[in-house]
Design an enzyme around this catalytic site. Structure first.
Site, short mmCIF file in Angstrom:
data_model
loop_
_atom_site.label_atom_id
_atom_site.label_comp_id
_atom_site.label_asym_id
_atom_site.label_seq_id
_atom_site.Cartn_x
_atom_site.Cartn_y
_atom_site.Cartn_z
N ARG A 20 1.46 -1.45 0.02
CA ARG A 20 0.04 0.15 -0.18
C ARG A 20 0.94 1.27 0.09
NH1 ARG A 20 3.01 2.31 3.19
NH2 ARG A 20 2.50 2.36 5.32
N GLY A 113 8.64 1.41 2.86
CA GLY A 113 7.31 1.83 4.13
C GLY A 113 5.97 1.87 2.93
N SER A 116 5.58 -3.66 3.59
CA SER A 116 5.75 -5.25 2.82
C SER A 116 5.36 -6.34 3.96
CB SER A 116 6.93 -5.04 2.08
OG SER A 116 8.32 -5.19 3.40
N ASP A 157 -2.55 -0.59 7.87
CA ASP A 157 -1.56 -0.81 6.77
C ASP A 157 -2.25 -1.84 6.33
OD1 ASP A 157 0.44 1.03 7.41
OD2 ASP A 157 1.46 -0.28 8.25
C1 GLA Z 1 3.08 2.91 9.43
C2 GLA Z 1 2.73 1.82 10.42
C3 GLA Z 1 0.70 2.47 10.54
C4 GLA Z 1 0.59 3.77 10.77
C5 GLA Z 1 1.74 4.32 10.22
C6 GLA Z 1 2.57 6.41 9.39
O1 GLA Z 1 2.62 2.08 8.79
O2 GLA Z 1 2.48 0.40 10.41
O3 GLA Z 1 0.01 1.79 11.76
O4 GLA Z 1 0.60 4.45 11.74
O5 GLA Z 1 3.29 3.96 10.15
O6 GLA Z 1 1.09 6.23 9.72
#
Ligand code: GLA
Length: 342
Positions: A20, A113, A116, A157
């Site tokens: 994502r 980020g 994965s 996520d």
């Molecule tokens: C990571 C975490 C999510 C969210 C983002 C920041 O991806 O897994 O839960 O907090 O950071 O938006």
């Protein structure tokens, strides 16, 4: 001579979970705010055959083979190779007794980020026979993520990856877990540019969660707070106050962004992304000079409408929206469907 019956060839099943990219709504999920991610056409696929009492998995994206006996009581931290911690945590979360033998292929880089790990958790869940709703899959995967990493991440996520719809971004209310699938407007290019590897373990992520918790002790739920409330909270330490200012303003930006998206007003959507980046840089303190420079470069590229860092921060990727014929800097991504059997 009597023929020996041939063994039935094992039927290979395949599951896929997308990565994502978060369009807007960063570090708002763990205070039950609003997020607006999009599942992408990069993901993790597992080809497998069910195997009693055992998991045996290798991956084209990481070294080593994960071997586990089921049911597993192993603490995920005891599992090697390291990516096997997510597998073990999910197996344990689901009390799996029937395992899988198979291979994983993935084109989501780790440490970018782009979730994965959440994709791996959701794919493993389906392969292990999980049959609940996408929200239930996401909640189980979030617990697995916590067990595997000890990082107190939110639900964004996993819920996006479990529930996304092709051609749509996923507006999530992290208080109710309600989802609105918002069509991605025609005539928009979404791009992801990988800037640097990072991991949230040992990063300032948990500190940010703690800063927000202190702000909520003073102000009540940040989801219900206004900027005026934050400004009036003069007894709050400056970290907690700045984090709160980001979260409160970011929740408002998500609402405006979703409205702009629905109306096809991409100039406004882009402006909101750029404001989000500034808020993450100045108030949330999770951008990096390389990410700031990448956002500036992207914004000076003709046809770019908005750019921001995306994901947990401290490195990773930037996301841009732009006109379809704008020059490419990174990967062009499309809105994909959520975790599923192929
Ligand atoms: C990571 C975490 C999510 C969210 C983002 C920041 O991806 O897994 O839960 O907090 O950071 O938006």
């Amino acid at each position: 001579m009597s023929a020996v019956p041939a063994a039935e060839p094992a039927v290979v099943s395949r599951v896929h979970a997308p990565g994502r990219v978060n369009l807007i709504g960063e570090h708002t999920d763990y205070t039950r705010g609003l997020v607006f991610p999009m599942a992408i056409d990069r993901g993790t696929t597992i080809s497998f055959v069910p195997t009693p009492s055992r998991i045996e998995l290798s991956s084209d994206a990481a070294d080593g083979t994960v071997r586990l006996d089921l049911p597993t009581e192993l603490p995920p931290s005891a599992v090697t190779p390291a990516w096997g911690r997510y597998v073990a945590a999910m197996a344990r979360q689901l009390d799996a007794v029937v395992g899988i033998t198979g291979t994983i292929t993935s084109d989501i880089p780790a440490g970018a980020g782009l979730s994965s790990s959440a994709a791996l958790e959701c794919a493993i869940g389906l392969a292990l026979g999980f049959s609940g709703s996408p929200t239930e899959l996401a909640l189980a995967a979030q617990q697995a993520e916590h067990a595997a990493t000890s990082v107190p991440t939110g639900i964004m996520d996993q819920l996006c990856i479990a529930a996304a719809r092709s051609g749509h971004a996923t507006l999530i209310d992290c208080r109710t877990l309600d989802i609105e699938h918002v069509p991605v407007p025609d005539g928009i290019a979404v791009e992801v540019e990988f800037i640097s590897h990072r991991t949230l373990e040992g990063s300032g992520y948990a500190d940010r969660v703690a800063d927000c918790a202190r702000a909520e002790e003073a102000l009540g739920p940040l989801r219900d707070a206004t900027i005026a409330d934050v400004i009036a909270a003069t007894t709050l330490d400056s970290h907690a106050r700045r984090r709160a200012r980001h979260v409160v303003s970011e929740n408002a930006r998500v609402i405006e962004f979703a409205e702009a998206f629905r109306a096809g007003d991409l100039a406004t959507a882009g402006q909101l992304m750029t404001e989000s980046h500034e808020s993450l840089r100045l108030d949330f303190g999770i951008s990096t000079p390389a990410m700031d420079a990448a956002v500036d470069r992207a914004m000076s590229t003709p046809g770019t409408l908005g750019a921001r860092m995306t994901g947990g921060g401290f490195g990773g990727c930037i996301v841009t929206i732009g006109e379809p014929d704008a020059p490419h800097r990174g990967w062009s991504v499309r809105a994909a469907a959520g975790a599923r059997y192929l």
